[in-house]
Design a protein around this motif. Structure first.
Motif, short mmCIF file in Angstrom:
data_model
loop_
_atom_site.label_atom_id
_atom_site.label_comp_id
_atom_site.label_asym_id
_atom_site.label_seq_id
_atom_site.Cartn_x
_atom_site.Cartn_y
_atom_site.Cartn_z
N THR A 1 0.84 -1.21 0.00
CA THR A 1 0.00 0.00 0.00
C THR A 1 0.87 1.26 0.00
O THR A 1 0.65 2.18 -0.79
CB THR A 1 -0.91 0.01 1.25
OG1 THR A 1 -1.62 -1.21 1.31
CG2 THR A 1 -1.88 1.18 1.22
N ALA A 2 1.87 1.28 0.91
CA ALA A 2 2.75 2.45 1.00
C ALA A 2 3.52 2.64 -0.30
O ALA A 2 3.68 3.78 -0.77
CB ALA A 2 3.71 2.27 2.17
N ALA A 3 3.95 1.53 -0.93
CA ALA A 3 4.70 1.62 -2.19
C ALA A 3 3.82 2.21 -3.29
O ALA A 3 4.28 3.05 -4.09
CB ALA A 3 5.20 0.24 -2.59
N LEU B 1 2.95 9.54 -5.78
CA LEU B 1 3.65 10.83 -5.59
C LEU B 1 4.70 11.06 -6.67
O LEU B 1 4.89 12.20 -7.11
CB LEU B 1 4.31 10.86 -4.20
CG LEU B 1 3.36 11.00 -3.01
CD1 LEU B 1 4.14 11.01 -1.71
CD2 LEU B 1 2.51 12.26 -3.11
N VAL B 2 5.36 9.98 -7.11
CA VAL B 2 6.37 10.12 -8.17
C VAL B 2 5.69 10.60 -9.46
O VAL B 2 6.14 11.54 -10.12
CB VAL B 2 7.11 8.78 -8.39
CG1 VAL B 2 7.96 8.84 -9.65
CG2 VAL B 2 7.97 8.45 -7.18
N ALA C 1 -1.70 15.68 -1.80
CA ALA C 1 -0.38 15.03 -1.71
C ALA C 1 0.14 15.07 -0.27
O ALA C 1 0.73 14.10 0.21
CB ALA C 1 0.60 15.70 -2.66
N VAL C 2 -0.08 16.21 0.43
CA VAL C 2 0.35 16.30 1.84
C VAL C 2 -0.36 15.23 2.67
O VAL C 2 0.26 14.54 3.49
CB VAL C 2 0.05 17.71 2.40
CG1 VAL C 2 0.23 17.76 3.91
CG2 VAL C 2 0.94 18.76 1.73
N HIS C 3 -1.67 15.07 2.43
CA HIS C 3 -2.42 14.03 3.14
C HIS C 3 -1.87 12.64 2.83
O HIS C 3 -1.81 11.77 3.69
CB HIS C 3 -3.91 14.10 2.78
CG HIS C 3 -4.64 15.15 3.55
ND1 HIS C 3 -4.53 16.49 3.27
CD2 HIS C 3 -5.46 15.05 4.62
CE1 HIS C 3 -5.27 17.16 4.12
NE2 HIS C 3 -5.85 16.33 4.96
N LEU C 4 -1.50 12.45 1.57
CA LEU C 4 -0.99 11.13 1.16
C LEU C 4 0.37 10.84 1.83
O LEU C 4 0.61 9.71 2.26
CB LEU C 4 -0.86 11.08 -0.36
CG LEU C 4 -0.79 9.67 -0.94
CD1 LEU C 4 -2.09 8.93 -0.67
CD2 LEU C 4 -0.52 9.71 -2.42
N VAL C 5 1.21 11.87 1.96
CA VAL C 5 2.51 11.69 2.62
C VAL C 5 2.29 11.23 4.07
O VAL C 5 2.95 10.30 4.55
CB VAL C 5 3.33 13.00 2.58
CG1 VAL C 5 4.54 12.92 3.50
CG2 VAL C 5 3.79 13.29 1.15
N ILE C 6 1.32 11.87 4.75
CA ILE C 6 1.00 11.48 6.13
C ILE C 6 0.51 10.03 6.15
O ILE C 6 0.90 9.23 7.00
CB ILE C 6 -0.06 12.43 6.73
CG1 ILE C 6 0.52 13.85 6.82
CG2 ILE C 6 -0.53 11.94 8.10
CD1 ILE C 6 -0.51 14.92 7.07
N TYR D 1 -8.41 6.27 7.11
CA TYR D 1 -7.82 7.52 6.64
C TYR D 1 -7.35 7.37 5.20
O TYR D 1 -7.58 8.24 4.36
CB TYR D 1 -6.65 7.89 7.56
CG TYR D 1 -5.86 9.10 7.11
CD1 TYR D 1 -6.28 10.38 7.41
CD2 TYR D 1 -4.68 8.95 6.36
CE1 TYR D 1 -5.56 11.49 6.98
CE2 TYR D 1 -3.96 10.04 5.93
CZ TYR D 1 -4.40 11.31 6.25
OH TYR D 1 -3.69 12.39 5.81
N TRP D 2 -6.71 6.24 4.90
CA TRP D 2 -6.21 6.00 3.54
C TRP D 2 -7.36 6.01 2.52
O TRP D 2 -7.27 6.61 1.45
CB TRP D 2 -5.46 4.66 3.49
CG TRP D 2 -4.72 4.47 2.21
CD1 TRP D 2 -5.20 3.91 1.07
CD2 TRP D 2 -3.38 4.88 1.92
NE1 TRP D 2 -4.24 3.92 0.09
CE2 TRP D 2 -3.12 4.53 0.59
CE3 TRP D 2 -2.38 5.51 2.66
CZ2 TRP D 2 -1.89 4.78 -0.03
CZ3 TRP D 2 -1.16 5.76 2.05
CH2 TRP D 2 -0.93 5.40 0.73
N HIS D 3 -8.45 5.34 2.88
CA HIS D 3 -9.61 5.31 1.98
C HIS D 3 -10.18 6.71 1.77
O HIS D 3 -10.60 7.06 0.67
CB HIS D 3 -10.71 4.40 2.56
CG HIS D 3 -10.33 2.96 2.61
ND1 HIS D 3 -9.82 2.29 1.52
CD2 HIS D 3 -10.41 2.06 3.61
CE1 HIS D 3 -9.59 1.03 1.87
NE2 HIS D 3 -9.94 0.88 3.12
#
Lengths: 116, 215
Positions: free
Chosen positions: B107-109, B115-116, B158-163, B193-195
């Motif tokens: 999931t993190a990957a 983000l890339v 993107a900031v939310h995704l980094v968290i 949160y991820w969803h």
């Protein structure tokens, strides 16, 4: 969670993922048809269906307690209320273009402005 | 058993192992998501206002976003949501708990891959001078407003995704090392949160990438 329930749940997740991808491509395809206002409506409608799948199956709202559902519904209801109230303001206010919306950027500072 | 006998029978470590009801974490995350709905909701209202008042400008600017990369990113996020949902299901099933860490790493990957791709998109847009300001290439009123909202919404997303990536990666490490703080109910709350971050993107996708593509 027993083995049968786990398998059924995993299958549900797989089908939900496939449905989400299918809806994404449907949304992409609909954008290339000339539908007028229908393009925006189709885009939003498909997004609503996709988020419903995520909310009900992935986030478990379909099997959540009444308390959790009330919190989710309150958030959505509050947002819709704010949209409606903001809409009343913007719909009744005359629309005058702002300075930065003119076709060109503001002219550079000439000698008259510098003297001041 | 009498009421008086109960404290003596209580194991000495009972207080230390006391955990709140399973529902508490989930409910807390839902309340937080409620506040986030209003946070992103304001930006969606701003978009609605802009699109209804400068339809030509939004249409002209909307054609300049990268629909291929936008669609790829939508696919990546939808897949990551399905993977994290499977991780939650595995964490609730004792025989499959060993897969939790791997699914969370995946999931993190997928989040990092998103983000890339987003970074590549920002680079293209910077090179095409699509950042609002002097020399903006689309000379239609409202076009710059579209890109203000584009950078604001995708940037905040993107900031939310980094968290989210940081939280999911921490839980992946914790699950692999059998840490108590990586308990299934914590994985469940983080997955919610991820969803939510995924749902925000589901709405951003048609609003930013699918505007006036047919013309």
């Amino acid at each position: 969670m027993n083995d049968t329930r786990f398998k059924r749940h995993a299958l549900q997740l797989l089908l939900a993922w496939l449905a989400l991808l299918a809806l994404m491509f449907a949304s992409l395809g609909s954008a290339y048809l000339s539908l007028g206002i229908g393009n925006a409506i189709a885009g939003i409608a498909i997004a609503v269906v996709k988020s419903a799948i995520v909310l009900l199956l992935f986030m478990g709202l379909a099997r959540a307690s009444a308390m959790v559902r009330i919190v989710a519904a309150t958030a959505l209801g509050t947002w819709l209320l704010l949209v409606a109230l903001s809409g009343v303001d913007y719909a009744t206010r005359p629309h005058e273009p702002a300075a930065f919306q003119t076709p060109r950027q503001l002219p550079s500072l000439g000698p008259t402005q510098v003297q001041r | 058993m009498t009421g008086a006998a109960w404290p003596a029978e209580r194991p000495p470590h009972a207080d230390r192992e006391h955990a709140p009801p399973a529902e508490t974490g989930r409910l807390g995350m839902w309340i937080f998501i409620g506040s986030e709905v209003l946070f992103f909701g304001g930006l969606f209202v701003a978009y609605l206002y802009g699109r209804t008042h400068w339809p030509q400008g939004f249409a002209a600017a909307g054609r300049h976003t990268d629909v291929v990369l936008g669609t790829l990113n939508t696919g990546l996020l939808l897949t990551s949501s399905a993977v994290v949902a499977l991780a939650v299901a595995c964490s609730e099933h004792l025989a499959h708990r060993r897969f939790v860490a791997r699914l969370l790493w995946l999931t993190a990957a997928l989040g990092v891959a998103f983000l890339v791709v987003k970074g590549l998109e920002y680079r293209h847009e910077w090179q095409e001078a699509l950042f609002p300001g002097p020399g903006f290439p689309v000379d239609v009123p409202g076009a710059q407003l579209f890109f203000v909202l584009y950078f604001l919404t995708t940037g905040l997303h993107a900031v939310h995704l980094v968290i989210g990536i940081a939280g999911i990666a921490a839980l992946a490490w914790g699950s692999a090392h059998a840490r108590r703080w990586a308990a299934p109910r914590h994985v469940d709350a983080m997955a919610l949160y991820w969803h939510f971050v995924d749902v925000v993107w589901i709405f951003l996708y048609p609003l930013l990438y699918l505007v006036e593509r047919h013309s």
